[in-house]
Design an enzyme around this catalytic site. Structure first.
Site, PDB file in Angstrom:
ATOM      1  CB  CYS A  86      -1.226   0.036   1.107  1.00 22.22           C
ATOM      2  SG  CYS A  86      -2.482   1.332   0.898  1.00 22.22           S
ATOM      3  CG  HIS A 176      -3.952  -3.343   3.560  1.00 21.70           C
ATOM      4  ND1 HIS A 176      -2.625  -2.776   4.290  1.00 21.70           N
ATOM      5  CD2 HIS A 176      -4.159  -2.251   3.168  1.00 21.70           C
ATOM      6  CE1 HIS A 176      -2.173  -1.717   4.243  1.00 21.70           C
ATOM      7  NE2 HIS A 176      -3.607  -1.261   3.147  1.00 21.70           N
ATOM      8  CD  GLU A 178      -1.002  -5.940   5.881  1.00 21.82           C
ATOM      9  OE1 GLU A 178      -1.216  -4.419   5.461  1.00 21.82           O
ATOM     10  OE2 GLU A 178      -0.931  -6.108   4.180  1.00 21.82           O
ATOM     11  N   GLY A 232       0.126 -14.873  35.766  1.00 20.04           N
ATOM     12  CA  GLY A 232      -0.718 -15.082  34.204  1.00 20.04           C
ATOM     13  C   GLY A 232       0.233 -15.801  33.742  1.00 20.04           C
TER      14      GLY A 232
END
Length: 520
Positions: A86, A176, A178, A232
């Site tokens: 892009c 794009h 991705e 976590g």
């Protein structure tokens, strides 16, 4: 970021696109290490990383505006393959002698690409005469190509949608690749990396593990490390990796603020002490935290109180140990690049982990951050590599401030206990139904609202519990989970029958945006 060269790597120059991280994800998925650098420091990053290929990202900027971002000339002088996406395509064209104009025909959303010529990048994927769905998001467009380039595919509004200079291995796309809305996008990026740049794709968690252990040993030497263990996934994986590197030189501190899920602190302590032989201090500071939080209703004030008390408590416990030279932290790659804005100038502040912000400066410690090159899914893979059970690695995200931000309004011990029990029942029902792994995050919220109910022959006036469940890929956007009504009825009935203090249950059907996943 790292400070060493990476053989067989890709450099991604970030011009400020909201989806630059997705480019990195696609490269990593292809088994290749990559780093994102802002365009302002791209030359420095290029020299440091010594990559084998370069990808230029999209941008909200316009290449025709004065002072708009550019790729450093060293990239085009290097002889390496370059893939412009892009805005990356547009600036590559302008810098190499082509022309770009502000678009009269803007193109956003799904589009179809017509392949006009065969191209090395299409090998095994596309062929001349075929048509493929892609995702466009652009206003500007290329109007004249630099010498050596040719058009290999077009769309209705982008006559230069896919361009190539096969001799120099320069490729540019207006769409794009991705994003998931370009179905073959990941394969195109994979072809660029493997076929064009000749990178093998043998970067793995096993290789990363050994490299990280070696780097920790080199950094720490014979000094001591302390690590804030929250329970976590991020802090747990970081702690295990540091422990593998330096063994008994590491001490972990779990500050129990009384805001964790049911039995969570005890389970975490048992797992790490019994199975991983970690030196772990369990500090019960619940009275201190809840005492200061009682009656506080403003969510930002809650966060600040929790953050301040955590630092104070952690600092006190660390001093009892005689201090340390290093602080272990579970910083991830998105944390490192999150605050890097293409308009923010070359000097950026890396976001501190919510639990330990300010600690390194206050305690004069250096940071050990063994996960700072990894995305969340890669941390989970590394956790499996280190032997953490899937039941632990696959747990839903849990916020640092814990149940404090799932209890809107004033906090009290009674409310926290009610919420803790309701949340445990809800998650139990989700697991029994086999839905836990299909949901990104699920939790209960105790509302600061009481309603009239009837139980037996008596009238009740008790709290309302809201249930929340969302699906997401990365937490940036989310949709509410579509339960069947039978499940919701079963969960609600159990909560009302088993948790004293709740007489009504509702389900939150808000997506993100416009809402956030958490209520506070």
């Amino acid at each position: 970021m790292t400070h060493t060269a990476h053989p067989d790597s890709v450099l991604i120059v970030d011009f400020g696109s909201q989806v630059t991280q997705l480019i990195a994800r696609r490269v990593r998925e292809a088994g290749v290490y990559c780093e994102i650098v802002p365009f302002q420091s791209a030359e420095e990053g290029f020299k440091r990383l010594q990559p084998k290929a370069v990808i230029l990202s999209g941008s909200p900027a316009s290449t025709v505006d004065e002072g708009s971002p550019r790729a450093p000339q060293i990239i085009f002088d290097s002889g390496l393959p370059v893939f412009g996406i892009c805005y990356g395509q547009q600036t590559m064209c302008m810098q190499l002698g082509g022309k770009v104009e502000s678009g009269h025909h803007r193109e956003f959303g799904r589009a179809f690409l017509d392949v006009d010529k065969d191209c090395q990048l299409f090998e095994g994927l596309w062929s001349s005469g075929s048509r493929h769905q892609v995702w466009m998001s652009h206003g500007d467009r290329v109007t004249a190509l630099p010498d050596g380039f040719e058009v290999v595919a077009t769309s209705s509004n982008a006559p230069f949608a896919f361009i190539a200079d096969e001799k120099r291995k320069y490729y540019g796309v207006q769409f794009h690749p991705e994003v998931v809305h370009t179905p073959d996008g990941a394969k195109l990026i994979g072809n660029f990396i493997h076929n064009i740049a000749g990178i093998k794709g043998d970067w793995s968690m096993s290789a990363y593990r050994q490299k990280a252990v070696d780097e920790i040993r080199k950094q720490v030497g014979d000094k001591r490390v302390i690590c804030a263990l929250s329970g976590g996934v991020d802090s747990s994986v970081a702690a295990l990796l540091i422990h593998e590197a330096v063994g008994d030189q590491l001490t972990c501190i779990l500050v129990d603020h009384g805001l964790m899920r049911k039995d969570e602190a005890a389970n975490v302590v048992a797992m790490f002490r019994e199975h991983y032989n970690l030196h772990l201090l369990h500090v019960d500071a619940s009275d201190r935290f809840i005492g200061e939080l009682e009656g506080v209703s403003d969510p930002e004030t809650k966060r600040k109180i929790i953050g301040r008390l955590f630092i104070e408590t952690f600092e006190e416990e660390a001093k009892k140990l005689g201090g340390a030279d290093f602080l272990g932290q579970g910083t991830l790659y998105p944390d490192v690049i999150e605050s890097v804005s293409f308009t923010g100038g070359p000097s950026v502040t890396i976001k501190s982990h919510h639990n330990v912000g300010g600690l390194p400066e206050r305690m004069k410690m250096q940071l050990v951050e063994p996960l700072r090159e990894l995305f969340k899914d890669e941390v989970r893979a590394l956790g499996r590599e280190l032997g953490l059970p899937d039941s632990f690695i696959g747990r839903h995200p849990f916020p640092g401030p814990g149940l404090a931000i799932r209890c809107p309004g004033g906090i009290s011990r009674e409310k926290l206990e009610i919420l803790r029990e309701a949340d445990a029942i809800y998650l139990d029902e989700i697991r029994k139904a086999g839905l836990y792994d299909a949901i990104w995050q699920a939790f209960a919220v105790l509302l600061p609202v009481q309603t009239v109910g009837v139980m037996g022959d008596g009238r009740t006036y008790e709290f309302v519990c809201a249930l929340r469940a969302v699906t997401s890929v990365d937490g940036m956007t989310a949709d509410f989970y579509h339960y069947d009504m039978e499940f919701l009825g079963r969960a609600a009935t159990r909560i009302i029958n088993e948790v004293r203090g709740i007489n009504r249950v509702v389900y939150d059907v808000t997506s993100k945006p416009p809402g956030t996943i958490e209520w506070e």
